[in-house]
Scaffold this active site. Structure first.
Site, PDB file in Angstrom:
ATOM      1  N   ASN A  95      10.291  91.560  72.204  1.00 14.10           N
ATOM      2  CA  ASN A  95      11.680  92.009  72.049  1.00 14.10           C
ATOM      3  C   ASN A  95      12.538  90.921  71.417  1.00 14.10           C
ATOM      4  O   ASN A  95      12.319  89.734  71.647  1.00 14.10           O
ATOM      5  CB  ASN A  95      12.255  92.421  73.402  1.00 14.10           C
ATOM      6  CG  ASN A  95      11.459  93.549  74.023  1.00 14.10           C
ATOM      7  OD1 ASN A  95      10.679  94.218  73.345  1.00 14.10           O
ATOM      8  ND2 ASN A  95      11.624  93.742  75.319  1.00 14.10           N
ATOM      9  N   ASP A  97      15.954  91.180  71.780  1.00 14.40           N
ATOM     10  CA  ASP A  97      17.192  91.093  72.561  1.00 14.40           C
ATOM     11  C   ASP A  97      17.127  89.864  73.477  1.00 14.40           C
ATOM     12  O   ASP A  97      16.079  89.239  73.607  1.00 14.40           O
ATOM     13  CB  ASP A  97      17.410  92.370  73.380  1.00 14.40           C
ATOM     14  CG  ASP A  97      16.318  92.603  74.429  1.00 14.40           C
ATOM     15  OD1 ASP A  97      15.673  93.661  74.425  1.00 14.40           O
ATOM     16  OD2 ASP A  97      16.097  91.686  75.267  1.00 14.40           O
ATOM     17  N   HIS A 112       8.590  87.736  68.106  1.00 14.96           N
ATOM     18  CA  HIS A 112       9.128  88.492  66.965  1.00 14.96           C
ATOM     19  C   HIS A 112      10.541  88.048  66.593  1.00 14.96           C
ATOM     20  O   HIS A 112      11.248  88.756  65.870  1.00 14.96           O
ATOM     21  CB  HIS A 112       9.118  89.995  67.262  1.00 14.96           C
ATOM     22  CG  HIS A 112       7.740  90.574  67.308  1.00 14.96           C
ATOM     23  ND1 HIS A 112       7.470  91.789  67.880  1.00 14.96           N
ATOM     24  CD2 HIS A 112       6.549  90.098  66.875  1.00 14.96           C
ATOM     25  CE1 HIS A 112       6.173  92.041  67.794  1.00 14.96           C
ATOM     26  NE2 HIS A 112       5.590  91.042  67.192  1.00 14.96           N
ATOM     27  N   ALA A 226       9.601 100.294  84.309  1.00 16.03           N
ATOM     28  CA  ALA A 226       9.622  98.867  84.650  1.00 16.03           C
ATOM     29  C   ALA A 226      10.654  98.567  85.722  1.00 16.03           C
ATOM     30  O   ALA A 226      10.374  97.840  86.684  1.00 16.03           O
ATOM     31  CB  ALA A 226       9.913  98.059  83.394  1.00 16.03           C
TER      32      ALA A 226
HETATM   33  N1  APR Z   1       9.646 101.154  81.493  1.00 17.97           N
HETATM   34  C1  APR Z   1       8.437 100.719  81.038  1.00 17.97           C
HETATM   35  N2  APR Z   1       7.884 101.131  79.865  1.00 17.97           N
HETATM   36  C2  APR Z   1       8.571 102.052  79.153  1.00 17.97           C
HETATM   37  C3  APR Z   1       9.830 102.566  79.569  1.00 17.97           C
HETATM   38  C4  APR Z   1      10.358 102.080  80.799  1.00 17.97           C
HETATM   39  N3  APR Z   1      11.527 102.499  81.259  1.00 17.97           N
HETATM   40  N4  APR Z   1      10.265 103.470  78.634  1.00 17.97           N
HETATM   41  C5  APR Z   1       9.300 103.509  77.661  1.00 17.97           C
HETATM   42  N5  APR Z   1       8.288 102.670  77.991  1.00 17.97           N
HETATM   43  C6  APR Z   1       7.064 102.391  77.222  1.00 17.97           C
HETATM   44  C7  APR Z   1       6.559 103.564  76.407  1.00 17.97           C
HETATM   45  O1  APR Z   1       5.650 104.351  77.151  1.00 17.97           O
HETATM   46  C8  APR Z   1       5.871 102.870  75.218  1.00 17.97           C
HETATM   47  O2  APR Z   1       4.497 102.669  75.512  1.00 17.97           O
HETATM   48  O3  APR Z   1       7.395 101.391  76.292  1.00 17.97           O
HETATM   49  C9  APR Z   1       6.561 101.507  75.146  1.00 17.97           C
HETATM   50  C10 APR Z   1       7.424 101.288  73.905  1.00 17.97           C
HETATM   51  O4  APR Z   1       6.578 101.260  72.793  1.00 17.97           O
HETATM   52  P1  APR Z   1       7.166 100.920  71.324  1.00 17.97           P
HETATM   53  O5  APR Z   1       8.378 101.699  71.094  1.00 17.97           O
HETATM   54  O6  APR Z   1       6.017 101.086  70.396  1.00 17.97           O
HETATM   55  O7  APR Z   1       7.611  99.399  71.447  1.00 17.97           O
HETATM   56  P2  APR Z   1       6.716  98.067  71.392  1.00 17.97           P
HETATM   57  O8  APR Z   1       5.328  98.313  71.857  1.00 17.97           O
HETATM   58  O9  APR Z   1       7.472  97.003  72.057  1.00 17.97           O
HETATM   59  O10 APR Z   1       6.685  97.784  69.794  1.00 17.97           O
HETATM   60  C11 APR Z   1       5.995  96.644  69.352  1.00 17.97           C
HETATM   61  O11 APR Z   1       6.646  97.102  67.093  1.00 17.97           O
HETATM   62  O12 APR Z   1       8.308  98.015  65.882  1.00 17.97           O
HETATM   63  C12 APR Z   1       7.693  96.832  66.171  1.00 17.97           C
HETATM   64  O13 APR Z   1       8.488  94.598  66.157  1.00 17.97           O
HETATM   65  C13 APR Z   1       8.628  95.824  66.814  1.00 17.97           C
HETATM   66  O14 APR Z   1       8.288  94.439  68.771  1.00 17.97           O
HETATM   67  C14 APR Z   1       8.113  95.717  68.247  1.00 17.97           C
HETATM   68  C15 APR Z   1       6.662  96.099  68.100  1.00 17.97           C
END
Ligand code: APR
Length: 237
Positions: A95, A97, A112, A226
């Site tokens: 993240n 943020d 990132h 989470a």
């Molecule tokens: N608590 C826990 N997990 C959650 C929640 C929650 N409240 N809400 C959603 N999720 C989970 C979803 O099930 C999903 O598997 O969070 C995940 C979010 O996945 P992505 O949107 O793909 O995000 P992320 O895996 O962090 O992306 C990785 O991709 O776009 C690039 O650079 C960007 O850092 C990012 C990377």
């Protein structure tokens, strides 16, 4: 509960899901950023060359959303875990943020990059804190004294993530790997669990509402959000 012994070294990887309950959209879920934007247009070196104004509009929107967000119980739980484990906790986040820091986490590795930092796209000057938004014509976008353009200090698709040497060192020695709220589709983070899983006497744990794409590499998963699960997940010291 997750039992932690005094010998355990814990690697925590967080993704967009940990900030979802703070009001920051994830990328690939319903209402996720990549449902409304094409990352090729707003989050790649080619996009920056082609249309820096659009790129800054995108990151200005993200700065506004993140500036209004507050850490949730999951961020707070990790900050208190850091107090308990000290340097036996390695917190790596995908993240951009700053909610981990707002929650009180001291050592946060932003692989990132960081949304509230900018840097020059040309010279080697260090990234600087920058909370401003830039929704102006391209000619008025900020420039560096070297003549280069000022860009968000965020790792774009096709760019190398930050701190990879120390991350792999920590992956090589951790005894517990915990991934929270990440879909397991973006490399290199998606392969971190496999690095740990193939070592003997390690535990790999996933926390999130649905199985990630790399679910087979986890020895245990806790299904839920989470903010609901983290506060009571770690066995008391
Ligand atoms: N608590 C826990 N997990 C959650 C929640 C929650 N409240 N809400 C959603 N999720 C989970 C979803 O099930 C999903 O598997 O969070 C995940 C979010 O996945 P992505 O949107 O793909 O995000 P992320 O895996 O962090 O992306 C990785 O991709 O776009 C690039 O650079 C960007 O850092 C990012 C990377």
């Amino acid at each position: 509960m997750i039992e932690l012994s005094p010998q355990d070294f814990v690697f925590v990887l967080t993704g967009a899901g940990i900030s979802a309950e703070s009001g920051i959209p994830t990328f690939r879920d319903e209402g996720g950023l990549w449902r409304d934007y094409r990352f090729e247009d707003v989050s790649s070196p080619a996009a920056w060359q082609r249309d820096p104004q659009l790129v800054w509009e995108f990151y200005s929107m993200r700065r506004r959303v993140a500036a209004a967000a507050k850490p949730n119980p999951a961020h707070l739980a990790l900050a208190s875990l850091e107090k308990r484990l000290g340097d036996r906790l390695y917190l790596c986040t995908q993240n951009v943020d700053n909610l981990h820091e707002q929650a009180g986490s001291i050592r946060v590795v932003h692989m990132h990059g960081e949304l509230f930092k900018s840097r020059c796209d040309t010279c080697e000057e260090s990234p600087f804190n920058d909370t401003r938004t830039y929704e102006v014509p391209a000619a008025e976008l900020p420039c560096c004294h070297c003549g280069g353009r000022i860009r968000p200090h965020v790792c774009w698709f096709g760019e190398a993530p930050f701190c990879m040497d120390e991350i792999f060192q920590a992956l090589g020695t951790c005894t517990v790997f915990i991934a929270i709220g990440t879909s397991g589709v973006v490399e290199p983070a998606a392969s971190f669990v496999a690095h740990v899983h193939r070592r003997a006497h390690t535990r790999t744990i996933y926390i999130g509402p649905e199985p990630p794409a790399n679910a087979p590499a986890f020895t245990r998963s806790y299904q839920g959000t989470a903010a609901d699960l983290l506060p009571n997940l770690f066995s008391p010291a």
